[in-house]
Design a protein around this motif. Structure first.
Motif, PDB file in Angstrom:
ATOM      1  N   THR A 148       0.997  -1.059  -0.095  1.00 38.15           N
ATOM      2  CA  THR A 148       0.053  -0.034   0.054  1.00 38.15           C
ATOM      3  C   THR A 148       0.904   1.365   0.067  1.00 38.15           C
ATOM      4  OG1 THR A 148      -1.900   1.034   1.254  1.00 38.15           O
ATOM      5  CG2 THR A 148      -0.069   0.355   2.524  1.00 38.15           C
ATOM      6  N   VAL A 149       0.288   2.483  -0.216  1.00 41.85           N
ATOM      7  CA  VAL A 149       0.967   3.754  -0.164  1.00 41.85           C
ATOM      8  C   VAL A 149       0.566   4.608   1.156  1.00 41.85           C
ATOM      9  CG1 VAL A 149       1.299   5.770  -1.365  1.00 41.85           C
ATOM     10  CG2 VAL A 149       1.023   3.734  -2.813  1.00 41.85           C
ATOM     11  N   VAL A 150       1.523   4.994   1.528  1.00 44.98           N
ATOM     12  CA  VAL A 150       1.399   5.553   2.963  1.00 44.98           C
ATOM     13  C   VAL A 150       2.276   7.144   2.483  1.00 44.98           C
ATOM     14  CG1 VAL A 150       1.254   3.881   4.637  1.00 44.98           C
ATOM     15  CG2 VAL A 150       3.530   4.869   3.990  1.00 44.98           C
ATOM     16  N   ARG A 151       1.862   8.005   3.400  1.00 42.60           N
ATOM     17  CA  ARG A 151       2.651   9.583   3.303  1.00 42.60           C
ATOM     18  C   ARG A 151       3.727   9.718   4.232  1.00 42.60           C
ATOM     19  NH1 ARG A 151       1.789  12.744  -1.105  1.00 42.60           N
ATOM     20  NH2 ARG A 151       1.384  14.491   0.007  1.00 42.60           N
ATOM     21  N   MET A 152       4.764  10.055   3.905  1.00 44.91           N
ATOM     22  CA  MET A 152       6.069  10.293   4.799  1.00 44.91           C
ATOM     23  C   MET A 152       6.694  11.326   4.543  1.00 44.91           C
ATOM     24  SD  MET A 152       7.731   6.471   4.969  1.00 44.91           S
ATOM     25  CE  MET A 152       8.803   6.649   6.313  1.00 44.91           C
ATOM     26  N   PRO A 153       7.197  12.042   5.654  1.00 47.95           N
ATOM     27  CA  PRO A 153       8.043  13.357   5.315  1.00 47.95           C
ATOM     28  C   PRO A 153       9.347  13.143   4.294  1.00 47.95           C
ATOM     29  CG  PRO A 153       7.785  13.176   7.748  1.00 47.95           C
ATOM     30  CD  PRO A 153       6.963  11.457   7.177  1.00 47.95           C
ATOM     31  N   LYS A 154       9.415  14.108   3.550  1.00 51.80           N
ATOM     32  CA  LYS A 154      10.388  14.054   2.359  1.00 51.80           C
ATOM     33  C   LYS A 154      11.737  14.052   3.308  1.00 51.80           C
ATOM     34  CE  LYS A 154       8.494  16.519  -0.983  1.00 51.80           C
ATOM     35  NZ  LYS A 154       8.289  17.550  -1.695  1.00 51.80           N
ATOM     36  N   GLY A 155      12.898  12.916   2.785  1.00 52.70           N
ATOM     37  CA  GLY A 155      14.072  12.813   3.519  1.00 52.70           C
ATOM     38  C   GLY A 155      14.169  11.562   4.313  1.00 52.70           C
ATOM     39  N   THR A 156      13.020  11.167   4.606  1.00 59.72           N
ATOM     40  CA  THR A 156      12.941   9.919   5.622  1.00 59.72           C
ATOM     41  C   THR A 156      12.903   8.602   4.999  1.00 59.72           C
ATOM     42  OG1 THR A 156      10.447   9.910   5.772  1.00 59.72           O
ATOM     43  CG2 THR A 156      11.806  11.336   7.442  1.00 59.72           C
ATOM     44  N   ALA A 157      12.505   8.523   3.741  1.00 57.65           N
ATOM     45  CA  ALA A 157      12.555   7.214   2.966  1.00 57.65           C
ATOM     46  C   ALA A 157      13.863   7.076   2.244  1.00 57.65           C
ATOM     47  CB  ALA A 157      11.426   7.278   1.824  1.00 57.65           C
ATOM     48  N   PRO A 158      14.266   5.891   2.232  1.00 57.48           N
ATOM     49  CA  PRO A 158      15.404   5.355   1.319  1.00 57.48           C
ATOM     50  C   PRO A 158      15.398   5.880  -0.107  1.00 57.48           C
ATOM     51  CG  PRO A 158      14.606   3.529   2.473  1.00 57.48           C
ATOM     52  CD  PRO A 158      13.586   4.524   2.685  1.00 57.48           C
ATOM     53  N   ASP A 159      16.264   6.245  -0.856  1.00 55.10           N
ATOM     54  CA  ASP A 159      16.430   6.689  -2.190  1.00 55.10           C
ATOM     55  C   ASP A 159      15.908   5.577  -3.162  1.00 55.10           C
ATOM     56  OD1 ASP A 159      17.844   8.894  -1.062  1.00 55.10           O
ATOM     57  OD2 ASP A 159      19.950   8.268  -1.663  1.00 55.10           O
ATOM     58  N   ASP A 160      15.986   4.393  -2.937  1.00 55.67           N
ATOM     59  CA  ASP A 160      15.241   3.324  -3.621  1.00 55.67           C
ATOM     60  C   ASP A 160      13.946   2.993  -3.393  1.00 55.67           C
ATOM     61  OD1 ASP A 160      16.152   2.057  -1.405  1.00 55.67           O
ATOM     62  OD2 ASP A 160      17.097   0.301  -2.485  1.00 55.67           O
ATOM     63  N   ALA A 161      13.264   3.855  -2.427  1.00 57.64           N
ATOM     64  CA  ALA A 161      11.822   3.561  -2.131  1.00 57.64           C
ATOM     65  C   ALA A 161      11.048   3.793  -3.469  1.00 57.64           C
ATOM     66  CB  ALA A 161      11.387   4.192  -0.963  1.00 57.64           C
ATOM     67  N   PHE A 162       9.702   3.231  -3.470  1.00 54.46           N
ATOM     68  CA  PHE A 162       8.820   3.322  -4.626  1.00 54.46           C
ATOM     69  C   PHE A 162       7.707   4.200  -4.073  1.00 54.46           C
ATOM     70  CE2 PHE A 162      10.944  -0.664  -5.332  1.00 54.46           C
ATOM     71  CZ  PHE A 162      11.476  -0.421  -6.567  1.00 54.46           C
ATOM     72  N   ASP A 163       7.063   5.079  -5.158  1.00 57.55           N
ATOM     73  CA  ASP A 163       5.890   5.915  -4.891  1.00 57.55           C
ATOM     74  C   ASP A 163       4.745   5.486  -5.294  1.00 57.55           C
ATOM     75  OD1 ASP A 163       6.632   6.319  -7.541  1.00 57.55           O
ATOM     76  OD2 ASP A 163       6.840   8.439  -7.456  1.00 57.55           O
ATOM     77  N   ALA A 164       4.521   4.337  -6.063  1.00 55.97           N
ATOM     78  CA  ALA A 164       3.211   3.760  -6.513  1.00 55.97           C
ATOM     79  C   ALA A 164       3.401   2.263  -6.598  1.00 55.97           C
ATOM     80  CB  ALA A 164       3.104   4.157  -7.881  1.00 55.97           C
ATOM     81  N   THR A 165       2.244   1.651  -6.213  1.00 52.87           N
ATOM     82  CA  THR A 165       2.059   0.152  -5.951  1.00 52.87           C
ATOM     83  C   THR A 165       2.445  -0.379  -7.394  1.00 52.87           C
ATOM     84  OG1 THR A 165      -0.107   0.177  -6.251  1.00 52.87           O
ATOM     85  CG2 THR A 165       0.765   0.380  -3.958  1.00 52.87           C
ATOM     86  N   ASP A 166       2.064   0.035  -8.636  1.00 55.38           N
ATOM     87  CA  ASP A 166       2.194  -0.720  -9.796  1.00 55.38           C
ATOM     88  C   ASP A 166       3.740  -0.719 -10.310  1.00 55.38           C
ATOM     89  OD1 ASP A 166       2.616   2.073 -10.314  1.00 55.38           O
ATOM     90  OD2 ASP A 166       1.464   2.267 -12.115  1.00 55.38           O
ATOM     91  N   LYS A 167       4.641  -0.062  -9.369  1.00 54.85           N
ATOM     92  CA  LYS A 167       6.049  -0.323  -9.798  1.00 54.85           C
ATOM     93  C   LYS A 167       6.621  -1.285  -8.935  1.00 54.85           C
ATOM     94  CE  LYS A 167       6.654   4.936 -10.427  1.00 54.85           C
ATOM     95  NZ  LYS A 167       7.574   6.080 -10.082  1.00 54.85           N
ATOM     96  N   VAL A 168       5.806  -2.043  -8.114  1.00 52.05           N
ATOM     97  CA  VAL A 168       6.266  -3.298  -7.520  1.00 52.05           C
ATOM     98  C   VAL A 168       5.860  -4.400  -7.739  1.00 52.05           C
ATOM     99  CG1 VAL A 168       7.403  -1.574  -5.662  1.00 52.05           C
ATOM    100  CG2 VAL A 168       5.143  -2.630  -5.213  1.00 52.05           C
ATOM    101  N   VAL A 169       4.707  -4.251  -8.320  1.00 56.06           N
ATOM    102  CA  VAL A 169       3.729  -5.581  -8.383  1.00 56.06           C
ATOM    103  C   VAL A 169       4.270  -6.360  -9.568  1.00 56.06           C
ATOM    104  CG1 VAL A 169       1.486  -6.341  -9.306  1.00 56.06           C
ATOM    105  CG2 VAL A 169       1.466  -4.532  -7.528  1.00 56.06           C
ATOM    106  N   GLY A 170       4.419  -7.603  -9.263  1.00 59.76           N
ATOM    107  CA  GLY A 170       5.123  -8.558 -10.313  1.00 59.76           C
ATOM    108  C   GLY A 170       6.620  -8.536 -10.106  1.00 59.76           C
ATOM    109  N   LYS A 171       7.375  -8.125  -9.072  1.00 62.27           N
ATOM    110  CA  LYS A 171       8.504  -8.173  -8.930  1.00 62.27           C
ATOM    111  C   LYS A 171       8.749  -9.168  -7.832  1.00 62.27           C
ATOM    112  CE  LYS A 171       9.920  -3.217  -9.822  1.00 62.27           C
ATOM    113  NZ  LYS A 171      10.638  -3.832 -10.993  1.00 62.27           N
ATOM    114  N   ILE A 172      10.073  -9.994  -7.733  1.00 64.80           N
ATOM    115  CA  ILE A 172      10.298 -10.952  -6.896  1.00 64.80           C
ATOM    116  C   ILE A 172      11.004 -10.507  -5.381  1.00 64.80           C
ATOM    117  CG2 ILE A 172      11.277 -13.110  -6.595  1.00 64.80           C
ATOM    118  CD1 ILE A 172       9.067 -12.925  -8.684  1.00 64.80           C
ATOM    119  N   ALA A 173      10.622 -10.822  -4.308  1.00 61.52           N
ATOM    120  CA  ALA A 173      10.976 -10.582  -3.007  1.00 61.52           C
ATOM    121  C   ALA A 173      12.894 -11.167  -2.940  1.00 61.52           C
ATOM    122  CB  ALA A 173      10.518 -10.533  -2.162  1.00 61.52           C
TER     123      ALA A 173
END
Length: 269
Positions: free
Chosen positions: A61-86
């Motif tokens: 799911t998508v949550v709102r976080m203060p800028k600068g607190t998330a890692p640089d390789d974090a995603f901002d939309a769920t469709d960018k991670v669906v279908g990938k392998i953990a």
């Protein structure tokens, strides 16, 4: 009250109301714009995503976080991670990062879990070789090889490979079980050179897997044999004594002293 006074009062009221309206609009704009300016969308896991699991829409799911607190390789939309392998187990609430995902380019999901320039090799195991069934995908193991020496019954064991990642047990690349499960094969990740060493050891003798602690990521240092330098010969403690010659006072003989031995020779005159 004169007309001039009424005009000044009316003008003052209009200016006051205008100033209040402008201040209210500015404050409202600041309050409404502040969250959007200081927050960003971040994709997080809503359930535990095991190692080797394909990410589905209901897993994130998508949550709102203060800028600068998330890692640089974090995603901002769920469709960018669906279908990938953990490639790592992610717990509920973890930020989904690009470093923990792999692209699924077709075929089995196992192929997506293999790191670049590495290979997947399966090893036939039993309940002993498979560490009592406690091996699970994501664990790391050492490989020991046992072979006979010469024509006798003596055998030697040696650790031939270290810190290999378990990609799959049997045909399962992901599991959330913690209980031991006896399997018939374990698939390990290794380089092509390590694969050659493993295949050769399989033909020469028996293999044994050793489960490693996840915090122990150091390999044994290689022991380099130092060249043996011969020690210099010790210097003689006592130098060879030259024979001392002493002539007799009567001129009738010569006394030769060799260490503690004394020899008297007669000399014909």
């Amino acid at each position: 009250m004169s007309a001039r006074t009424l005009t000044l009062v009316a003008l003052s009221l209009m200016l006051g109301l205008g100033a209040a309206w402008m201040a209210n609009n500015w404050l409202s704009a600041r309050l409404n714009a502040s969250p959007d300016d200081n927050l960003q969308n971040v994709v997080v896991a809503t359930v535990e995503i095991p190692f080797g699991q394909m990410v589905e829409a209901q897993h994130v799911t998508v949550v709102r976080m203060p800028k600068g607190t998330a890692p640089d390789d974090a995603f901002d939309a769920t469709d960018k991670v669906v279908g990938k392998i953990a490639t790592f187990t992610m717990l509920r609430g973890d930020i989904v990062r690009g470093a923990r995902l792999a692209e699924h380019l077709g075929g089995s999901t196992l192929a997506s879990l293999i790191e670049a320039n590495k290979r997947a090799v399966s090893v036939r195991v039993d309940d002993v070789v498979g560490v009592g069934g406690f091996l699970l995908p994501g664990n790391r193991v050492d490989v020991l090889a046992t072979r006979k020496v010469g024509n006798n019954s003596d055998a030697e064991a040696k650790t031939i490979l270290e810190d290999l990642r378990v990609l799959a047990v049997d045909q399962t690349a992901s599991t959330d079980k913690t209980q031991p499960v006896v399997v018939r094969a374990v698939t390990l990740e290794m380089t092509s050179e390590e694969a050659e060493v493993l295949v050769k050891a399989q033909t020469e003798g028996r293999l044994q897997l050793a489960l490693r602690n996840p915090l122990n990521d150091q390999k044994k240092p290689e022991v380099v044999a130092k060249p043996v330098v011969a020690a210099p010969a010790p210097a003689p403690l006592v130098k060879a004594l030259k024979p001392a010659v002493r002539r007799g006072g009567d001129g009738g003989g010569v006394t030769i002293i060799r260490g503690t031995a004394v020899e008297v020779s007669k000399v014909q005159l």
